[in-house]
Structure formats: C-alpha cells, structure tokens
Write an enzyme that holds these catalytic residues in place. Structure first.
Site, mmCIF file in Angstrom:
data_model
loop_
_atom_site.group_PDB
_atom_site.id
_atom_site.type_symbol
_atom_site.label_atom_id
_atom_site.label_comp_id
_atom_site.label_asym_id
_atom_site.label_seq_id
_atom_site.Cartn_x
_atom_site.Cartn_y
_atom_site.Cartn_z
ATOM 1 N N TYR A 38 7.955 11.714 -2.749
ATOM 2 C CA TYR A 38 7.652 10.282 -2.798
ATOM 3 C C TYR A 38 8.837 9.446 -2.356
ATOM 4 O O TYR A 38 8.722 8.571 -1.499
ATOM 5 C CB TYR A 38 7.224 9.902 -4.221
ATOM 6 N N ALA B 13 0.827 -1.206 0.000
ATOM 7 C CA ALA B 13 0.000 0.000 0.000
ATOM 8 C C ALA B 13 0.864 1.261 0.000
ATOM 9 O O ALA B 13 1.694 1.455 0.886
ATOM 10 C CB ALA B 13 -0.923 -0.004 1.213
ATOM 11 N N ARG C 12 15.986 4.508 -17.762
ATOM 12 C CA ARG C 12 15.177 3.807 -16.767
ATOM 13 C C ARG C 12 15.369 2.296 -16.939
ATOM 14 O O ARG C 12 15.658 1.812 -18.040
ATOM 15 C CB ARG C 12 13.676 4.149 -16.910
#
Length: 350
Positions: free
Chosen positions: A182, A82, A250
């Site tokens: 984040y 979560a 990435r």
C-alpha cells in the site's frame, strides 16, 4: 468562468466530509466513486454526501468511465481521494491496490490529456505509509533508517530497533521507504502526479495523512482503522485486543481537521514538492487509545496479545509545523475529544 471541482472517491469517508464545504467554493462539485461494497453497505447514495454534490458512479481504473465523465465535466480542480487503503490487505491483494492507486491515477491523467482538460490544481491525499519506519536516532543523535521489521523480529517479539529512538515524520527531512505494498503504491502516486503536473503546468498539492478517524467512517469495513474497531468491541462489553506490547505509536487525526486542511490547500496552496504532513501533531500509543475507549464504555481492561501484522510500522507520528504555516491551518480536535465524538456517533447507529 464556471468553476468545477471533481472529487475521485468522493462518496467515501473523506469525500463526504469535504462535500459539506466544497459547494461553498465551487459552482459545481462532482463526486466520482465506484461504490465498492467493502466501503459502502449498499450502492445507494450515502446520506452523508451533501445534496449539492453530483454523484457519478464510475471506476477510476476504467478509461471508458473517464471518457463518459469528462464528456460532461471539465474540472478546474481535482481532489484525488480514490484509493485502496488496507495496509495488511495489500500484501495479499497487491494487484488490486496497484491497479486502483497507480493505474487509476494514470488513467485519470491520460483521460485529462485525451479530453484536453488541464485543471488549475490537483490535490492528492497520500499517506504516512510512504515513510515506512522512517528515521530513527541513536544515543548520539545520529539519524539512521533501520528499514522494515523482519518477520523473524516480529515472531521473536522484538518490536523495537535496539538502541534507536523513532522520530516524527516530516516530508522535507525524512526519506520515504515504504514497508507495505500500500505505501509503495501511494509513493508511486506522488511521483506520477508530480511528474505529470510539472510537465502540464498544473499545480500539484500533496498531503500525507496520518490515521484519519471520526464520525462517518465505515463501521463494516475491516480495514477502516482501529479506532472504530476498538469502539465497537468496547461498546459490546468485550476486551479490546492490543497488538505487540501496546506501545505502537500512531497519530490519530480527526476527520474535520483533515477536511479543513484539504480545503485550505485546494483554495490557497501553491505547488508543494514536499508533501504536507497532516495529523494531530501528537503521537498516541495503541494501549492509551484502547484504555480511553474502554473507559468511555466501562469495558474490561484492554489486553496485550502479542500478535502483530506484517508491514505495520512501530511508530508513526508527524511534525505538522510546515503544514500549519503554509496552510494557515491547525488541528482543532485532539484524540481524547475526537474519540468521544466518534463513540457518540456510533452509539446513535449501533
């Protein structure tokens, strides 16, 4: 003894992928999820969530929801998925990200204490965002940490750090230095979980995931990742817009490979202070990705637009050798094949 695995955020992208395997290893598997509309088009149970998994709708930030859950469920293992995951979004919704990622974790741990539940193991999916720009080297091979690219650098189109070369992330070598809210919340998650688990004699297993993609990811969430965004633009015959100069790097890791790594850690790993870096082990430029997807759909040549996003890092790839050795795990789907699988899945739905 009955074994029970609790998966927070268990109705999401990774949770649904795990649901196909976890019931083979546990007597009971329970997914806790708040079914947030940014991720889920409806509040209905996702079709991709295995029918053997029990779904409990609840919020990890709610003590009352935790009390209701733990009155019935006593997990022997927890996979803590979560989280709020929008790197750019976290700059304008910092409280939301901190509430879910940090407070949601502490609420879980406090609830376990209140209900006198001590799982054998807690697996946390953290993020490559904790590294920020990571470690770079100069011409002599000296390691340096250049830190966050400033708004002035980005506005001037200075995408790289002059004279420096990016190196792959590796948890035992590269010091975390988040460049986003984040990433900061995910690093806080790691520290909180490690401190609690070591004090409570619970085994902590931490993963730092690269860019996860593949069938099953949300196609409506604007923060779900660029692979599905590019695919939908190309499928519509539109030009794929490429940020900066197209040379952003990435590591795109396929969802099935992430799920298998998590299961390996859940079943076989001991405590790991150095997080497992989970990726494909290969860095791919954003332009290369865009061209691959455009070719699949016969879309126009992708175009560099010089735009940028504050908090984004220039280069993010990882060394997966430690994870491969410790988990007896190896990625099976590289980006070329994985993108084709994702596009085929999108074609069935859009």
């Amino acid at each position: 003894m009955t074994t029970t695995c609790l998966v927070t955020g268990g109705a999401g992208f990774i949770g649904c992928a795990l649901s196909r395997t976890l019931p083979d290893h546990f007597d009971r598997v329970v997914a806790l999820d708040n079914m947030h509309p940014q991720i889920h088009d409806s509040a209905e149970r996702p079709a991709d969530l295995d029918e053997r998994v029990e779904l409990v709708v609840g919020d990890v930030t709610s003590a009352a929801d935790w009390d209701a859950l733990l009155a019935d469920v006593r997990p022997t293992a927890i996979v803590h998925l979560a989280a709020e995951t929008g790197t750019g979004q976290s700059l304008t919704e910092a409280t939301r990200h901190a509430s879910v990622n940090v407070v949601g974790t502490t609420e879980m741990l406090d609830a376990l204490v209140r209900h006198e539940v001590r799982p054998d193991k807690i697996v946390l999916t953290s993020s490559r965002a904790v590294y920020g720009e990571g470690a770079w080297t100069d011409a002599e091979g000296v390691v340096t940490y250049p830190g966050q690219r400033s708004a002035a650098m980005l506005e001037a189109g200075q995408w790289d750090f002059p004279g420096l070369t990016a190196t792959p992330f590796e948890s035992s070598r590269v010091v975390p230095a988040p460049t986003s809210v984040y990433g900061s919340t995910k690093l806080a998650q790691e520290h909180i979980l490690l401190a609690w688990c070591l004090a409570m004699q619970v085994t902590p297993v931490i993963y730092r995931l690269q860019n996860v993609y593949g069938p099953g990811q949300s196609l409506s969430n604007p923060y779900t990742g660029i692979v599905s965004f590019f695919a939908q633009r190309a499928k519509a015959g539109e030009v794929i817009p490429v940020y900066e100069d197209g040379d952003i790097i990435r590591d795109f890791v396929f969802i099935d490979d992430v799920a298998s790594a998590v299961v390996q850690g859940l079943l076989h790993s001991g405590a790991n202070r150095d997080a497992y870096d989970i990726g494909s082990g290969e860095g791919t430029s954003i332009m290369t990705l865009a061209r691959t997807i455009a070719e699949i759909y016969g879309a126009p040549e992708p175009q560099v637009n010089g735009m940028f996003r504050n908090g984004d890092v220039r280069s993010a790839s990882c060394d997966i050798s430690a994870a491969e050795a410790a988990l007896d795990w190896h990625p099976q789907v590289m980006v070329g094949e994985g993108v084709r699988r994702l596009c085929a899945w999108i074609d069935e739905r859009v």
